[in-house]
Enzyme design. Structure first.
Site, short mmCIF file in Angstrom:
data_model
loop_
_atom_site.label_atom_id
_atom_site.label_comp_id
_atom_site.label_asym_id
_atom_site.label_seq_id
_atom_site.Cartn_x
_atom_site.Cartn_y
_atom_site.Cartn_z
N LYS A 14 0.84 -1.21 0.00
CA LYS A 14 0.00 0.00 0.00
C LYS A 14 0.87 1.26 0.00
O LYS A 14 0.64 2.18 -0.79
CB LYS A 14 -0.92 0.04 1.25
CG LYS A 14 -1.85 -1.16 1.37
CD LYS A 14 -2.79 -1.03 2.58
CE LYS A 14 -2.13 -0.99 3.93
NZ LYS A 14 -1.50 -2.28 4.34
N ARG A 89 -9.47 0.96 8.97
CA ARG A 89 -9.09 -0.41 9.33
C ARG A 89 -10.19 -1.10 10.12
O ARG A 89 -10.04 -2.28 10.46
CB ARG A 89 -7.84 -0.39 10.18
CG ARG A 89 -6.54 -0.71 9.43
CD ARG A 89 -5.43 -0.51 10.41
NE ARG A 89 -4.21 -1.19 10.21
CZ ARG A 89 -3.12 -0.63 9.69
NH1 ARG A 89 -3.16 0.58 9.20
NH2 ARG A 89 -2.00 -1.30 9.66
N ARG A 128 12.03 -5.42 4.97
CA ARG A 128 11.90 -4.06 4.44
C ARG A 128 12.57 -2.98 5.29
O ARG A 128 12.72 -3.11 6.49
CB ARG A 128 10.44 -3.72 4.15
CG ARG A 128 9.59 -3.48 5.36
CD ARG A 128 8.17 -3.13 4.94
NE ARG A 128 7.27 -3.09 6.05
CZ ARG A 128 5.96 -2.88 5.95
NH1 ARG A 128 5.40 -2.70 4.77
NH2 ARG A 128 5.21 -2.85 7.02
N ARG A 161 14.43 0.69 9.91
CA ARG A 161 13.54 -0.47 9.94
C ARG A 161 12.48 -0.21 10.99
O ARG A 161 12.79 0.34 12.06
CB ARG A 161 14.32 -1.74 10.32
CG ARG A 161 14.98 -2.37 9.14
CD ARG A 161 15.49 -3.75 9.48
NE ARG A 161 16.56 -4.13 8.57
CZ ARG A 161 16.35 -4.70 7.38
NH1 ARG A 161 15.14 -4.99 6.99
NH2 ARG A 161 17.37 -5.01 6.61
N ARG A 173 -0.53 -8.41 13.82
CA ARG A 173 -1.06 -7.47 12.82
C ARG A 173 -1.91 -8.18 11.78
O ARG A 173 -2.93 -7.66 11.32
CB ARG A 173 0.09 -6.70 12.16
CG ARG A 173 0.66 -5.64 13.09
CD ARG A 173 2.10 -5.33 12.77
NE ARG A 173 2.26 -4.61 11.53
CZ ARG A 173 3.41 -4.59 10.84
NH1 ARG A 173 4.46 -5.24 11.25
NH2 ARG A 173 3.48 -3.89 9.73
#
Ligand code: AMP
Length: 221
Positions: A14, A89, A128, A161, A173
């Site tokens: 996203k 959400r 990531r 990070r 999550r």
């Protein structure tokens, strides 16, 4: 003006796609995750309150994130339209967004569900990092930080990070996504706004699929 929601689990891409839309279309990215991380790093009272919840991977309260979005929307200034990234959400957040947009005489034009499988998410999230200066997104395996240690976009030399990008937090999550956020797929489908894209495709292919939806040139699906 086109307003868009990017819907998908953590690691679906996203943020990456939102950044590309900001660059290519002058849209404004509204990421509640980024807003909350800013609040934390600037040491506000709200930032302190949400820090632990975020690190564990749980959702912060609807009241807080709706407040953040309300503030940004009331400030205006998105001629190119908004990209909602990581918001809404929950169903109450979706209702609140609809009401806020209505008050401003605007509406959500598209909701794009980025479809990915859970295994790919673990891999994506655990590798990531982002440029500390401009936010450019990197991944250890698929898009490593250049050998000279400089960001390809801005030349910055610091990379971050996220504290919540670890296996334990990701599990929580993902559960939060399936329990609290995935009902939004049905919610927006019922409103006739939902479109899906394959989030596992190459970044450029995902962008092209999103562009086709925004430009009205995509087939049904
Ligand atoms: P993100 O950067 O979108 O993955 O968000 C990081 C974390 O911020 C999430 O795991 C939640 O703890 C919190 N967060 C971000 N957006 C929301 C939201 N719309 N509702 C509740 N919590 C959120």
């Amino acid at each position: 003006m086109t307003n868009l929601i990017l819907l998908g689990p953590p690691g679906a891409g996203k943020g990456t796609q939102a950044r590309l839309l900001v660059e290519s279309r002058g849209m404004v990215q509204l990421s509640t995750g980024d807003m909350l991380r800013d609040a934390r790093s600037s040491g506000t009272e709200m930032g302190r309150r949400v820090a632990e919840v975020m690190d564990q991977g749980h959702l912060v309260t609807d009241e807080i994130v709706i407040g953040l979005i309300r503030e940004r929307l009331n400030a205006g200034g998105a001629g190119g339209g908004y990209i909602f990234d990581g918001f809404p959400r929950t169903l109450p957040q979706a209702d609140a967004l609809g009401a806020l947009m209505g008050e401003l005489g605007q509406r959500i034009d598209h909701v794009i569900a980025m479809q990915v499988d859970d295994e790919a998410l673990v891999d994506r999230v655990s590798g990531r990092s982002t440029c500390g200066t401009c936010g450019e997104v990197y991944h250890d395996r698929t898009r490593p930080i250049p050998g000279d240690g400089r960001c390809v976009t801005c030349g910055g030399t610091t990379f971050k990070r996220r504290g919540d990008d670890n296996a334990d937090s990701l599990r929580v999550r993902l559960l939060a996504y399936y329990k609290q956020t995935s009902p939004l797929v049905g919610y927006y489908h019922a409103k006739g706004l939902l479109r899906g894209v394959d989030g596992l495709a190459d970044i450029a292919d995902v962008s092209a699929a999103i562009a086709a939806i925004l430009d009205g040139t995509a087939g049904p699906g």
